[in-house]
Design an enzyme around this catalytic site. Structure first.
Site, PDB file in Angstrom:
ATOM      1  CB  THR A 167     -10.380 -44.545 -58.118  1.00 30.65           C
ATOM      2  OG1 THR A 167     -11.077 -45.650 -57.697  1.00 30.65           O
ATOM      3  CG2 THR A 167     -11.314 -43.772 -58.927  1.00 30.65           C
ATOM      4  CB  VAL A 196     -21.799 -50.875 -56.123  1.00 27.64           C
ATOM      5  CG1 VAL A 196     -21.561 -49.533 -56.348  1.00 27.64           C
ATOM      6  CG2 VAL A 196     -23.092 -51.685 -56.701  1.00 27.64           C
ATOM      7  CB  THR A 218      -8.537 -41.919 -55.001  1.00 25.92           C
ATOM      8  OG1 THR A 218      -8.005 -43.324 -55.470  1.00 25.92           O
ATOM      9  CG2 THR A 218      -7.743 -40.929 -54.479  1.00 25.92           C
ATOM     10  CG  HIS A 220     -11.310 -49.816 -48.707  1.00 27.29           C
ATOM     11  ND1 HIS A 220     -10.534 -49.807 -46.633  1.00 27.29           N
ATOM     12  CD2 HIS A 220     -11.302 -51.333 -48.873  1.00 27.29           C
ATOM     13  CE1 HIS A 220     -11.049 -51.455 -46.810  1.00 27.29           C
ATOM     14  NE2 HIS A 220     -11.137 -51.344 -47.966  1.00 27.29           N
TER      15      HIS A 220
END
Ligand code: GLY
Length: 309
Positions: A167, A196, A218, A220
């Site tokens: 991310t 999601v 950012t 898991h």
């Protein structure tokens, strides 16, 4: 108090051949966000600009360059949050738009809701005149190669969870002491359709509150959600911990409690900042007092002047 922007390009492992591009990408993004602050823009304007830059950069897992879901398609999540008002906007499982972070800001500014998902988010985008782009334009050769590789039955589940690059996100404090965060992602490699992640969830992918600070996360997503990592870090700051100590406490708790790795960028309203991670690497950059700071490996902290010589 000195205004500051801090960005990350994702926690995980950055392959050697991509490290230079990722470093250049976070440095360009932080410069763009800092220029917004220098021009009198708000912390919200700065984080949206910084994240937009990284969404447009195919080196990152957000916007163009997003990882693909199990069907080989792009579904993206993004969030923004304004620490002055606690206003927040997010989108999940949105398709065929270049800049989900800008759509998240529209959700915050133009609706009474906090999160729109899937086709509803796309309908809202159309109603706001946000152009649709072909999905193919968001897919890089690299993303397609990794998708194919990870369809194999012997694919490494850790690789699927963390990806090679995660991310993107940003936090900022402006000259009025207002904090903001923004986070955007293509999610988890080869995720189920409709999954999601943490990114669009308030308190998980990000949180901002002028009383404590702002965090963008950012790593898991399933682990981050379980401990609401951004809010957890701000809880520790509310108890008197520094941005750095609170970030480390949150990440350590996530690792010990649910076994998850990740990274964060964090600011407090006084302009103190931190870029911390429990993953192997996290590409990050910060800009404050015309100095650009950046790093990738644990303990690495390089600096250069923002003002050209
Ligand atoms: N942290 C990004 C995701 O898991 O979707």
């Amino acid at each position: 108090m000195y205004p500051v922007v801090v960005v990350h390009g994702g926690a995980g492992h950055v392959p050697k051949e991509r490290a230079e591009l990722a470093t250049a990408g976070v440095c360009a993004a932080v410069r763009a966000g800092y220029a917004v602050l220098q021009g009198g823009g708000s912390s919200m304007d700065a984080v949206v600009e910084a994240v937009t830059q990284m969404e447009n950069n195919p080196s990152f897992n957000a916007g163009c360059g997003s990882v693909l879901n199990i069907k080989g398609e792009v579904e993206m999540d993004a969030i923004v949050m304004d620490g002055k008002t606690l206003g927040s906007g997010s989108v999940s499982c949105v398709r065929d738009i270049a800049n989900p972070v800008q759509l998240a800001r529209l959700v915050m500014d133009k609706t009474s809701h906090v999160c729109l998902t899937a086709e509803g988010a796309n309908q809202f985008a159309r109603s706001m005149g946000v152009p649709e782009v072909p999905m193919e334009s968001l897919i890089t050769e690299y993303a397609r190669m990794r998708w194919r590789k990870n369809l194999a039955p012997d694919a490494n589940p850790v690789e699927c969870q963390m990806g090679k690059m995660g991310t993107v996100g940003a936090v900022a404090v402006d000259s009025e002491g207002n904090v903001a965060c923004a986070t955007s992602t293509g999610g988890m490699l080869n995720k189920m359709e409709g999954r999601v992640g943490d990114t669009p969830l308030i308190g998980s992918g990000g949180y901002a509150d002028n009383q404590t600070g702002a965090v963008s996360t950012t790593g898991h997503g399933e682990a981050i959600m379980k401990v609401t990592l951004a809010r957890l870090i701000l809880f520790h700051m509310g108890q008197g911990q520094t941005a750095e100590a609170a970030s480390d406490l949150g990440l350590a708790y996530m690792k010990s409690r649910v076994g998850g790795q990740g990274g964060v960028v964090t600011v407090d309203p006084q302009g103190h900042w931190a870029a911390r991670f429990s993953s192997q690497q996290m590409c990050w950059a910060a800009a404050q007092r015309d100095i650009l700071h950046h790093g990738l490996n644990s303990g690495e902290h390089l600096t250069q002047s923002i003002v050209p010589p």
